[in-house]
Design a protein around this motif. Structure first.
Motif, PDB file in Angstrom:
ATOM      1  N   HIS A   1     -54.839 -38.240  -4.666  1.00  0.00           N
ATOM      2  CA  HIS A   1     -55.162 -39.795  -4.560  1.00  0.00           C
ATOM      3  C   HIS A   1     -53.871 -40.562  -4.073  1.00  0.00           C
ATOM      4  O   HIS A   1     -53.955 -41.569  -4.283  1.00  0.00           O
ATOM      5  N   GLY A   2     -52.772 -39.579  -4.000  1.00  0.00           N
ATOM      6  CA  GLY A   2     -51.546 -40.532  -3.705  1.00  0.00           C
ATOM      7  C   GLY A   2     -51.122 -41.155  -4.832  1.00  0.00           C
ATOM      8  O   GLY A   2     -50.229 -42.250  -4.454  1.00  0.00           O
ATOM      9  N   GLU A   3     -51.243 -40.694  -5.981  1.00  0.00           N
ATOM     10  CA  GLU A   3     -50.760 -41.383  -7.236  1.00  0.00           C
ATOM     11  C   GLU A   3     -49.780 -40.419  -7.770  1.00  0.00           C
ATOM     12  O   GLU A   3     -49.744 -40.500  -9.029  1.00  0.00           O
ATOM     13  N   ALA A   4     -48.919 -39.714  -7.034  1.00  0.00           N
ATOM     14  CA  ALA A   4     -48.205 -38.781  -7.829  1.00  0.00           C
ATOM     15  C   ALA A   4     -47.350 -39.403  -8.700  1.00  0.00           C
ATOM     16  O   ALA A   4     -46.653 -39.021  -9.710  1.00  0.00           O
ATOM     17  N   ASP A   5     -46.877 -40.907  -8.297  1.00  0.00           N
ATOM     18  CA  ASP A   5     -45.627 -41.531  -9.024  1.00  0.00           C
ATOM     19  C   ASP A   5     -46.348 -42.169 -10.261  1.00  0.00           C
ATOM     20  O   ASP A   5     -45.706 -42.798 -11.181  1.00  0.00           O
ATOM     21  N   ARG A   6     -47.773 -42.038 -10.596  1.00  0.00           N
ATOM     22  CA  ARG A   6     -48.199 -42.279 -11.758  1.00  0.00           C
ATOM     23  C   ARG A   6     -48.315 -41.300 -12.938  1.00  0.00           C
ATOM     24  O   ARG A   6     -48.793 -41.320 -13.832  1.00  0.00           O
ATOM     25  N   LEU A   7     -47.473 -39.931 -12.624  1.00  0.00           N
ATOM     26  CA  LEU A   7     -47.225 -39.041 -13.416  1.00  0.00           C
ATOM     27  C   LEU A   7     -46.046 -39.237 -14.344  1.00  0.00           C
ATOM     28  O   LEU A   7     -44.914 -39.723 -13.490  1.00  0.00           O
ATOM     29  N   TYR A   8     -45.995 -39.562 -15.588  1.00  0.00           N
ATOM     30  CA  TYR A   8     -44.817 -39.966 -16.256  1.00  0.00           C
ATOM     31  C   TYR A   8     -44.352 -38.589 -17.148  1.00  0.00           C
ATOM     32  O   TYR A   8     -45.444 -37.907 -17.999  1.00  0.00           O
ATOM     33  N   LEU A   9     -43.267 -38.175 -17.155  1.00  0.00           N
ATOM     34  CA  LEU A   9     -42.738 -37.290 -18.403  1.00  0.00           C
ATOM     35  C   LEU A   9     -41.952 -37.673 -19.016  1.00  0.00           C
ATOM     36  O   LEU A   9     -40.830 -38.513 -18.723  1.00  0.00           O
ATOM     37  N   LEU A  10     -42.274 -37.420 -20.352  1.00  0.00           N
ATOM     38  CA  LEU A  10     -41.328 -37.921 -21.412  1.00  0.00           C
ATOM     39  C   LEU A  10     -40.870 -36.889 -22.439  1.00  0.00           C
ATOM     40  O   LEU A  10     -41.751 -36.104 -22.915  1.00  0.00           O
ATOM     41  N   THR A  11     -39.564 -36.725 -22.485  1.00  0.00           N
ATOM     42  CA  THR A  11     -38.982 -35.675 -23.425  1.00  0.00           C
ATOM     43  C   THR A  11     -37.890 -35.945 -24.263  1.00  0.00           C
ATOM     44  O   THR A  11     -37.613 -37.211 -24.284  1.00  0.00           O
ATOM     45  N   SER A  12     -37.819 -35.265 -25.064  1.00  0.00           N
ATOM     46  CA  SER A  12     -36.450 -35.427 -26.312  1.00  0.00           C
ATOM     47  C   SER A  12     -35.250 -35.272 -25.306  1.00  0.00           C
ATOM     48  O   SER A  12     -35.200 -35.287 -24.070  1.00  0.00           O
ATOM     49  N   LEU A  13     -34.058 -35.700 -25.767  1.00  0.00           N
ATOM     50  CA  LEU A  13     -32.922 -35.475 -24.934  1.00  0.00           C
ATOM     51  C   LEU A  13     -32.596 -34.128 -24.709  1.00  0.00           C
ATOM     52  O   LEU A  13     -32.345 -33.293 -25.492  1.00  0.00           O
ATOM     53  N   ILE A  14     -32.884 -33.702 -23.427  1.00  0.00           N
ATOM     54  CA  ILE A  14     -32.750 -32.476 -23.062  1.00  0.00           C
ATOM     55  C   ILE A  14     -31.478 -32.397 -21.766  1.00  0.00           C
ATOM     56  O   ILE A  14     -31.337 -33.311 -21.102  1.00  0.00           O
ATOM     57  N   ARG A  15     -30.294 -31.755 -22.275  1.00  0.00           N
ATOM     58  CA  ARG A  15     -29.156 -31.759 -21.526  1.00  0.00           C
ATOM     59  C   ARG A  15     -28.930 -30.495 -20.362  1.00  0.00           C
ATOM     60  O   ARG A  15     -28.097 -30.672 -19.600  1.00  0.00           O
ATOM     61  N   GLY A  16     -29.561 -29.562 -20.757  1.00  0.00           N
ATOM     62  CA  GLY A  16     -28.943 -28.272 -20.159  1.00  0.00           C
ATOM     63  C   GLY A  16     -29.873 -27.978 -18.662  1.00  0.00           C
ATOM     64  O   GLY A  16     -30.568 -29.064 -18.304  1.00  0.00           O
ATOM     65  N   HIS A  17     -30.217 -26.745 -18.503  1.00  0.00           N
ATOM     66  CA  HIS A  17     -30.880 -26.589 -17.159  1.00  0.00           C
ATOM     67  C   HIS A  17     -32.547 -26.783 -17.132  1.00  0.00           C
ATOM     68  O   HIS A  17     -32.798 -27.001 -16.071  1.00  0.00           O
ATOM     69  N   LEU A  18     -32.997 -26.862 -18.646  1.00  0.00           N
ATOM     70  CA  LEU A  18     -34.243 -27.167 -18.208  1.00  0.00           C
ATOM     71  C   LEU A  18     -34.438 -28.661 -17.840  1.00  0.00           C
ATOM     72  O   LEU A  18     -35.241 -29.082 -17.256  1.00  0.00           O
ATOM     73  N   ASN A  19     -33.266 -29.697 -18.238  1.00  0.00           N
ATOM     74  CA  ASN A  19     -33.506 -31.007 -17.674  1.00  0.00           C
ATOM     75  C   ASN A  19     -33.296 -30.937 -16.214  1.00  0.00           C
ATOM     76  O   ASN A  19     -34.299 -31.667 -15.664  1.00  0.00           O
ATOM     77  N   PHE A  20     -32.471 -29.964 -15.672  1.00  0.00           N
ATOM     78  CA  PHE A  20     -32.459 -29.826 -13.995  1.00  0.00           C
ATOM     79  C   PHE A  20     -33.612 -29.506 -13.314  1.00  0.00           C
ATOM     80  O   PHE A  20     -34.227 -30.091 -12.508  1.00  0.00           O
ATOM     81  N   LEU A  21     -34.313 -28.418 -14.410  1.00  0.00           N
ATOM     82  CA  LEU A  21     -35.382 -27.947 -13.805  1.00  0.00           C
ATOM     83  C   LEU A  21     -36.871 -29.066 -13.853  1.00  0.00           C
ATOM     84  O   LEU A  21     -37.335 -29.216 -12.718  1.00  0.00           O
ATOM     85  N   LEU A  22     -36.739 -30.032 -14.903  1.00  0.00           N
ATOM     86  CA  LEU A  22     -37.773 -30.768 -14.935  1.00  0.00           C
ATOM     87  C   LEU A  22     -37.633 -31.904 -13.921  1.00  0.00           C
ATOM     88  O   LEU A  22     -38.614 -32.599 -13.277  1.00  0.00           O
ATOM     89  N   ALA A  23     -36.251 -32.342 -13.619  1.00  0.00           N
ATOM     90  CA  ALA A  23     -36.018 -33.391 -12.710  1.00  0.00           C
ATOM     91  C   ALA A  23     -36.541 -32.842 -11.279  1.00  0.00           C
ATOM     92  O   ALA A  23     -37.155 -33.583 -10.522  1.00  0.00           O
ATOM     93  N   ASP A  24     -36.005 -31.463 -10.915  1.00  0.00           N
ATOM     94  CA  ASP A  24     -36.624 -30.926  -9.804  1.00  0.00           C
ATOM     95  C   ASP A  24     -37.992 -31.212  -9.557  1.00  0.00           C
ATOM     96  O   ASP A  24     -38.728 -31.569  -8.470  1.00  0.00           O
ATOM     97  N   PHE A  25     -38.624 -30.639 -10.677  1.00  0.00           N
ATOM     98  CA  PHE A  25     -40.402 -30.688 -10.754  1.00  0.00           C
ATOM     99  C   PHE A  25     -40.664 -32.183 -10.411  1.00  0.00           C
ATOM    100  O   PHE A  25     -41.650 -32.399  -9.416  1.00  0.00           O
ATOM    101  N   MET A  26     -40.324 -33.010 -11.300  1.00  0.00           N
ATOM    102  CA  MET A  26     -40.960 -34.410 -10.935  1.00  0.00           C
ATOM    103  C   MET A  26     -40.584 -34.771  -9.482  1.00  0.00           C
ATOM    104  O   MET A  26     -41.404 -35.509  -8.775  1.00  0.00           O
ATOM    105  N   LYS A  27     -39.422 -34.548  -8.979  1.00  0.00           N
ATOM    106  CA  LYS A  27     -38.925 -34.964  -7.815  1.00  0.00           C
ATOM    107  C   LYS A  27     -39.964 -34.376  -6.723  1.00  0.00           C
ATOM    108  O   LYS A  27     -40.605 -35.052  -5.764  1.00  0.00           O
TER     109      LYS A  27
END
Ligand code: SF4
Ligand code: SF4
Ligand code: SF4
Lengths: 297, 748
Positions: B145-171
């Motif tokens: 529906h062209g609403e990809a930007d209406r997905l929100y991801l809320l996590t605890s403070l993650i600083r390692g590579h999981l953070n990079f993976l999630l950022a890549d995923f969302m992007k």
């Protein structure tokens, strides 16, 4: 009364002939620097995790039946704003002349060759005598088999002390105690045994600092130090200002005050006048007389 | 860098914590890369023999390194990693209690689908296949529906590579809305540091080497930022070997915290005026000519209204004492000023912290041993305060929310209306190990591994002047039918296809982590001793991480009076509610055991007596008995606490370390959906707060309202473990005076 004291002395002899300890290699002891300790309580949880001490729940805590082997006592003196707060970790100091040992009718608690005050759970019949005699209030009684008792009653939930799968955490090196048994700090004897085995396999004495009881290991401020008092070069002997072997034997035989022989004016023993000869050496906290706010007045 | 032989040598020496040392030695015998699958190759499962695996503590964001003792495939004990530069072998009580998270009877054992009304807690068990397909279908639909930007991801403070993976995923998915939330994110402090130290990071506070520590409400021995590291520093400051002066600690705060209880002096300042007091001290430093900079005149002009007389009347700290503090701070070298949660949690938190940091600048403590040591820069995250989520949700901007280990419903005031707003989100999925108040609103729950069952890493912030990476490895095989969050996102990427499939190509998170570290190895080859990546990786796992103990030289920062003064405020912090109707200031503080509430489901922590009150298993209200006279209140009575925004009830504890005009309540209890040990216990004082967040940093000001109290008839009181709080002449905690101690040093 006289008869009683004689009885005590008689019993005492069974455990202790003068100079007996010279035949053994180690005398385990602890130094607690009160100027480092912040009262953070990490040692309390570490001991609970290491030694399978059950959680008893709010209701039992309310009856003073908390089972921790080490506690942080907190004293508050004075009124606002001149308040002085002090902390002291208290655990079994493995008294060299332990009142609990002579009192137990079934010899469930005795002194071992390493200077430890040991509790034999299988032998204990739960008379509570040792706890009554202990001047440091460090003996803890299993009023129930806490692993079978639901301690959350009234709170809607249900849980025993080691509610599965919490039981998978239990340390296999330490037994789980049942109702009617007295228990207390062992100086983490399982760790001492493991170190002895290791040293024996490698044909060497235990190294200074090789054994760290769970509380000592976790302490973030490094307030706790454990070691062998028979070794005058050990870190604890140095910290306590007991740096010659002569000092130590004198201490054991004469029942003298620690301040007579220690070269560190900060060293003291808890309630020393009771003459139980505890083997935990506290180092005094550095603190202004009066109150913690008296600074500039 | 340590190579394996050096490492073993280090481990071998006596005295360096040999119990754990042996353990580490033992560990290197079985390369942990091949570790576990207990069920597949059981060569490291020798009955009765313990293996220790190095990993990372995830109980707070300090980033301590741990060793997990594993016997027959089960974790038995956690200890601090003695080689780790942050915690140096120690752990706090929360770190020790981590295993009760792994073995918590309330863990979510299988994926769950909501069945019944949202928030009612009715779920049915489903398979992972079904769970993942529900989420995949939802995300596909959103994207189509062209609403990809209406997905929100809320996590605890993650600083390692999981953070990079999630950022890549969302992007790759096409949403900019990847957010992290923690009640204590220290964003105010970073902001203040940017202004004075020129870095948007938290520096290393070198408590171990300071001689005068001036702490404005920093309860650093319990929960503040990196408590194990600071406790270590505290021990060294007092009695460190080779130190000839015993460092002094002065604590400035309305409620005497555990740190305050250990201080040499306590200054019970009026709540909300700490920043003004700091400026008053700055004034003395300038007046006394202790500041050496060429721009002294500019600073003097900027601070002229903070003369002792004015400051004394605002702060209720005497003029003499302000002068004395200023002089002592400026003349004792090295000195260090820190501003903690209490001051950061006023509505003018940033300006308080700037004022406190200014003291470090004026006394020349920045970049000095025993002062403020700058840390390597961190990647600045785009910052979205939790209030944005509430707003976006209520405006129906959020279509799908994925949660991972974040529980904002419990830690935000009711007045922010987050819970209601979340109800407007059509689909919520939660990746969580345990139920919590936010997960309770989810439509789909995908149970995640705990930190004992998963791969991961962590880049601590703050560190100790140089970069520290900690590796997390699966010390035990999963207890239940759970998956790691990284694995879930990788498998989502595969089924969602498109960009996601192109960008996220790894088999699983463990492979991604290893590959990422291979890249780090390639980049830093020159500085790394290990000749090949295999050796490097094995050492990394054996040692528990990678740290490069060469502090980077810091660039000097120019601090201009004109710029800084724009951030200072001469006004005390505002408290909602008028003082007639609401006579007490309310100070909320993170509790030693529960912090923001996350520790409340661990029975060991519930039963750990609070260090100041000795209360177990509950909430209490701390009040000065002087304030209670005339109100007919006895200790243990239940009080109704009311602010203009909410009310709670809890029993009262008479605490002399409390200003009579102030009442304090610890955070952490009052859970409704956090498992059997936490639910229905105590009260959550966050409910008393207004709907305020800092516009610049998003921080929630915990100390921002006034309250009133009334006694209510209720039987339930608290359980406290203390007997007599007085020594009664027994001379239990013996002391010597600083003067006597000084003499000792001379004699020795
Ligand atoms: S862990 Fe150390 S600092 Fe904390 S209470 Fe125990 S002895 Fe004191
Ligand atoms: S020495 Fe061992 S048994 Fe004794 S208090 Fe410390 S951790 Fe507990
Ligand atoms: S401070 Fe405590 S909870 Fe936080 S990471 Fe360290 S040990 Fe874990």
């Amino acid at each position: 009364m006289a008869g009683f004291i004689e009885l005590m002395l008689e019993r005492f002899k069974v455990y202790r002939e003068p100079g007996y300890y010279k035949r053994f290699d180690y005398w385990w002891a602890m130094v607690i620097d009160l100027d480092r300790c912040t009262g953070c309580g990490a040692c309390v949880t570490a001991c609970q995790a290491e030694n399978n001490t059950p959680v008893v729940g709010e209701e039992e805590c309310g009856k003073g039946r908390n089972l921790s082997w080490i506690r942080i006592e907190r004293y508050i003196e004075g009124e606002y704003p001149n308040v002085k707060v002090k902390f002291i970790p208290v655990l079994c100091p493995q008294c060299d002349r332990a009142p609990c040992e002579v009192a137990c009718p079934v010899y469930a608690t005795y002194h071992n060759q390493d200077g430890l005050n040991v509790q034999v759970y299988n032998r204990c019949v739960g008379t509570f005598t040792c706890a009554t005699y202990c001047p440091y209030d460090v003996r803890r009684f299993n009023w129930f088999t806490y692993n079978k008792k639901n301690f959350l009653k009234g709170n809607g939930g249900s849980s025993t002390s080691f509610e599965p799968p919490l039981d998978q955490q239990l340390n296999p090196d330490v037994s789980v105690r049942e109702m009617g048994v007295m228990e207390k700090c062992t100086f983490c004897i399982q760790r001492i045994r493991a170190a002895k085995d290791r040293a024996k396999d490698e044909n060497r004495p235990i190294r200074d600092g090789e054994i760290q009881p769970a509380c000592v290991q976790t302490c973030p401020t490094k307030a706790l130090t454990f070691g062998d008092l028979n070794n005058p070069k050990s870190r604890i002997a140095q910290l306590a200002g007991l740096s010659t072997a002569g000092d130590l034997h004198y201490l054991r035989e004469s029942g003298s005050k620690i301040s007579d022989i220690s070269s560190n004016p900060r060293t003291y023993r808890l309630l020393e006048d009771l003459n139980a000869a505890p083997t935990i050496f506290y180092l005094k906290r550095v603190m202004k007389n009066g109150s913690s706010t008296a600074g500039h007045e | 860098m340590l190579n394996r032989r050096d490492f073993l040598k280090l481990v071998g020496v006596g005295g360096a914590g040999a119990a754990a040392g042996f353990a580490l030695g033992e560990l290197t015998k079985t390369p942990p890369a091949k570790l576990i699958p207990y069920l597949i190759p059981p060569e490291d499962v020798i009955p009765g023999i313990a293996n220790w695996y190095a990993s990372a503590c995830m109980q707070c964001s300090a980033g301590c390194g741990i060793l997990v003792r594993v016997m027959e495939g089960r974790a038995k004990k956690i200890e601090g990693n003695p080689l780790h530069p942050i915690n140096k072998g120690g752990l706090c009580a929360r770190g020790q209690a981590g295993l009760q998270l792994l073995y918590n009877p309330d863990r979510i054992k299988n994926p769950l689908k909501r069945n019944g009304k949202r928030g009612k807690g009715e779920f049915e068990e489903i398979t992972w296949e079904e769970g993942l397909s529900i989420l995949t279908n939802n995300l596909m639909e959103l994207r189509s529906h062209g609403e990809a930007d209406r997905l929100y991801l809320l996590t605890s403070l993650i600083r390692g590579h999981l953070n990079f993976l999630l950022a890549d995923f969302m992007k790759a998915y096409g949403s900019p809305n990847y957010l992290q939330y923690d009640l204590f994110q220290y964003e105010n402090l970073r902001f203040a540091n940017k202004i004075i130290v020129g870095q948007y990071t938290i520096p290393h506070y070198d408590i171990a080497n300071t001689n005068f520590l001036l702490s404005f409400g920093a309860d650093f021995v319990t929960t503040w930022i990196s408590p194990v590291n600071y406790n270590y520093g505290y021990g060294q400051m007092r009695q460190g070997e080779g130190r000839n002066v015993r460092g002094k600690l002065v604590q400035i705060e309305p409620r005497l915290s555990l740190t305050g209880a250990n201080a040499d002096e306590w200054v019970p300042v009026r709540p909300g005026t700490e920043g003004v007091l700091a400026l008053g001290i700055a004034y003395i430093i300038l007046e006394g000519g202790y500041y050496r900079g060429g721009d002294a005149k500019l600073w003097k002009d900027a601070l002229k209204k903070y003369n002792p007389e004015a400051v004394a009347s605002t702060t209720e700290v005497s003029e003499d004492r302000i002068k004395q503090l200023g002089k002592e701070f400026a003349t004792t070298k090295p000195s260090l000023a820190i501003g903690g949660e209490t001051v950061s949690s006023y509505e003018n938190g940033v300006s308080n912290l700037v004022a406190i940091n200014l003291l470090n600048h004026l006394s020349g403590n920045i970049g000095k041993t025993g002062g403020v040591i700058p840390n390597p820069d961190v990647i600045k995250k785009s910052f979205n305060p939790i209030a944005t989520i509430a707003k976006d949700a209520s405006r129906r901007k959020i279509k799908t929310l994925i949660l991972h280990n974040a529980n904002p419903v419990f830690t935000t005031p009711e007045t922010l209306k987050l819970k209601d707003a979340l109800k407007d989100i059509p689909f919520i999925a939660s990746l969580s190990s345990l139920h919590d108040e936010t997960t309770a609103l989810a439509d789909l729950i995908l149970p995640s591994h705990t930190y004992f069952e998963d791969w991961g890493d962590d880049f601590a912030e703050p560190t100790v002047g140089y970069s520290v990476a900690t590796i997390m490895q699966p010390a035990v095989s999963p207890l239940f039918n759970t998956k790691g969050a990284g694995d879930v996102f990788i498998s989502l990427a595969k089924t969602l296809g498109g960009n996601l499939q192109k960008d996220i190509t790894w088999e699983d998170f463990g492979v991604f982590l290893r590959d990422s570290w291979k890249k780090i190895y390639e980049r830093h080859k020159g500085d790394i001793k290990e000749a090949n990546f295999e050796d490097f990786w094995n050492d990394l796992l054996a040692r528990g991480g990678w740290w490069d103990a060469v502090p980077k030289a810091s660039k000097p920062v120019r601090v201009a009076a004109s710029e800084v003064s724009a951030h200072l405020s001469s006004e005390p912090a505002k408290f909602e509610g008028n003082d007639k109707e609401y006579p007490f200031y309310l100070i909320l503080y993170p509790h030693l055991s529960y912090k923001d509430g996350r520790g409340a489901n661990l029975p060991w922590l519930q039963e750990l007596p609070d260090p100041m009150t000795s209360v177990v298993w509950g909430t209490w209200i701390e009040m000065n008995s002087k304030a209670a006279t005339g109100m007919g209140i006895k200790e243990g009575d239940m009080l109704l606490v009311e602010s203009p925004f909410g009310k709670i009830t809890a029993p009262v504890y008479f605490y002399p370390g409390q200003r009579p005009d102030t009442i304090s309540i610890p955070l952490g209890q009052g859970h409704t959906s956090y498992g059997r040990y936490a639910d229905g216990r105590g009260a959550n004082p966050i409910e008393l707060l207004p709907a305020k967040t800092d516009p610049k940093t998003g921080a929630i000001p915990l100390n921002s309202t006034r309250i009133k109290i009334t006694r209510v008839n209720a039987p339930k009181s608290f359980v406290k473990m203390e007997g007599v709080a007085k020594e009664l002449g027994r001379n239990i905690v013996q002391t010597i005076t600083p003067e006597e101690f000084k003499k000792m040093g001379k004699e020795a």
